[in-house]
Write an enzyme that holds these catalytic residues in place. Structure first.
Site, PDB file in Angstrom:
ATOM      1  N   ASP A 106       3.826 -62.890 -12.061  1.00 36.79           N
ATOM      2  CA  ASP A 106       3.874 -63.318 -10.667  1.00 36.79           C
ATOM      3  C   ASP A 106       4.412 -62.158  -9.854  1.00 36.79           C
ATOM      4  O   ASP A 106       4.948 -61.188 -10.397  1.00 36.79           O
ATOM      5  CB  ASP A 106       4.779 -64.550 -10.513  1.00 36.79           C
ATOM      6  N   SER A 107       4.313 -62.285  -8.540  1.00 38.70           N
ATOM      7  CA  SER A 107       4.859 -61.254  -7.665  1.00 38.70           C
ATOM      8  C   SER A 107       6.392 -61.218  -7.730  1.00 38.70           C
ATOM      9  O   SER A 107       6.995 -60.231  -7.352  1.00 38.70           O
ATOM     10  CB  SER A 107       4.409 -61.513  -6.231  1.00 38.70           C
ATOM     11  N   CYS A 142       0.687 -66.338 -10.075  1.00 39.04           N
ATOM     12  CA  CYS A 142       0.728 -66.144  -8.622  1.00 39.04           C
ATOM     13  C   CYS A 142      -0.573 -66.670  -7.997  1.00 39.04           C
ATOM     14  O   CYS A 142      -1.670 -66.247  -8.383  1.00 39.04           O
ATOM     15  CB  CYS A 142       0.882 -64.654  -8.345  1.00 39.04           C
ATOM     16  N   GLU A 190      13.501 -68.664  -1.728  1.00 46.92           N
ATOM     17  CA  GLU A 190      14.231 -67.527  -2.304  1.00 46.92           C
ATOM     18  C   GLU A 190      15.703 -67.569  -1.895  1.00 46.92           C
ATOM     19  O   GLU A 190      16.573 -67.130  -2.638  1.00 46.92           O
ATOM     20  CB  GLU A 190      13.573 -66.213  -1.883  1.00 46.92           C
ATOM     21  N   CYS A 195       1.163 -72.535  -3.947  1.00 49.68           N
ATOM     22  CA  CYS A 195       1.982 -71.322  -4.001  1.00 49.68           C
ATOM     23  C   CYS A 195       3.070 -71.566  -5.043  1.00 49.68           C
ATOM     24  O   CYS A 195       3.577 -72.692  -5.164  1.00 49.68           O
ATOM     25  CB  CYS A 195       2.592 -71.042  -2.621  1.00 49.68           C
ATOM     26  N   HIS A 215       6.128 -70.969  -5.177  1.00 45.73           N
ATOM     27  CA  HIS A 215       7.444 -71.429  -4.726  1.00 45.73           C
ATOM     28  C   HIS A 215       7.469 -72.902  -4.313  1.00 45.73           C
ATOM     29  O   HIS A 215       8.525 -73.505  -4.228  1.00 45.73           O
ATOM     30  CB  HIS A 215       7.912 -70.603  -3.524  1.00 45.73           C
TER      31      HIS A 215
HETATM   32  N1  DGL Z   1       3.687 -65.812  -5.779  1.00 40.10           N
HETATM   33  C1  DGL Z   1       3.093 -65.917  -4.475  1.00 40.10           C
HETATM   34  C2  DGL Z   1       1.996 -66.989  -4.493  1.00 40.10           C
HETATM   35  O1  DGL Z   1       1.988 -67.890  -5.299  1.00 40.10           O
HETATM   36  C3  DGL Z   1       4.129 -66.216  -3.407  1.00 40.10           C
HETATM   37  C4  DGL Z   1       5.078 -65.065  -3.128  1.00 40.10           C
HETATM   38  C5  DGL Z   1       4.378 -63.842  -2.586  1.00 40.10           C
HETATM   39  O2  DGL Z   1       3.893 -63.848  -1.440  1.00 40.10           O
HETATM   40  O3  DGL Z   1       4.283 -62.873  -3.326  1.00 40.10           O
HETATM   41  O4  DGL Z   1       1.110 -66.926  -3.701  1.00 40.10           O
END
Ligand code: DGL
Length: 266
Positions: free
Chosen positions: A7-8, A70, A148, A183, A185
């Site tokens: 993931d990011s 992600c 976050e 997403c 999060h």
């Molecule tokens: N992990 C990203 C997503 O699911 C969210 C956080 C980001 O923008 O990197 O789209």
């Protein structure tokens, strides 16, 4: 089997947790690209490049199966990850499948980062899986920093959600019956969103749907007596450790920091 997840940043830990809970006998290796987060505000070309480098790193570690946790990376990079030596599972197809499978789904809402929504990936998947279904999408970029910060249960988070989702609140004339949390999060915001939108709106957690979607590759594989779990980040190990404990429900987490620069030429 060794399941690689990237993931990011921290958000994909919601997917990792769902995978560990669903498949407790298998080892996992997680990469959070904390040096380059967020992906949700970046261009498609950049997201694809990062996704390819993250994938290379995980394959070099010997993963048998790769999960693109992600949503933004899944929205843009799945085609460019085809033909790899390990199967690749993204989060968008499982999330869309879970939403489309609802017998009563006639109006499906999708929320995600600006990039995920701009990609149209959920709309394409939903239109294919449930032709004729009505689809409404909305970018909710402030949700990621709220999670976050650990502010998911605060009045501010609720006020922001009410603003983004104003025309989907109880009493509004044209509400979705199903809402995809598109997403990484957003599963953390689920209790607040459930309360805000009311029980008539079915919330779809793409993290849980993805954990179920790896079944074809793991179903027959024997689990390990002592599975091993490793967490890699590309920067900021301290903040990640705090958030990691929260999202994984653990007292502490051990992190290894990796430098992606050698892979940057990919
Ligand atoms: N992990 C990203 C997503 O699911 C969210 C956080 C980001 O923008 O990197 O789209």
């Amino acid at each position: 089997m060794l399941i690689g997840v990237f993931d990011s940043g921290i958000g994909g830990l919601t997917v990792l947790r769902a995978i560990r809970e669903a498949w407790p006998g298998h080892s996992t290796l997680y990469l959070g690209d904390t040096a380059r987060v967020p992906y949700g505000s970046k261009s498609a070309a950049t997201v694809v490049r990062y996704a390819r480098q993250n994938t290379r790193f995980l394959l070099d570690q010997g993963v048998d199966l790769l999960v693109v946790a992600c949503n933004t990376a899944s929205a843009y990079a799945m085609d460019s990850l085809a033909g790899l030596p390990a199967p690749v599972v993204g989060v968008i197809e499982p999330g869309a499948r879970a939403a489309a499978a609802g017998a009563a789904a006639s109006h499906i809402g999708v929320i995600g980062t600006a990039a995920t929504i701009r990609s149209g990936a959920y709309e394409r998947a939903l239109a294919r899986l449930r032709p004729g279904v009505r689809i409404s999408v909305r970018a909710c970029p402030l949700f990621v920093p709220l999670v976050e910060e650990g502010w998911e249960a605060t009045p501010i988070a609720r006020a922001i959600a009410a603003e983004y989702l104003a025309d989907w609140l109880p009493g509004a004339p044209d509400r979705p019956d199903t809402l995809v949390l598109g997403c990484t999060h957003y599963p953390v915001l689920r209790p607040m969103l459930a309360e805000l939108l009311g029980p008539e709106v079915r919330l779809i957690d793409a993290a849980r749907a993805t954990a179920a979607a790896v079944a074809p590759w793991l179903g027959g594989a024997a689990g390990e007596a002592v599975p091993r779990h490793r967490l890699f980040v590309t920067d900021g190990a301290e903040g990640f450790a705090r958030a990691g404990c929260r999202l994984l429900g653990q007292e502490n987490v051990e992190l290894e920091v990796v430098d992606m620069t050698p892979l940057a030429a990919d």
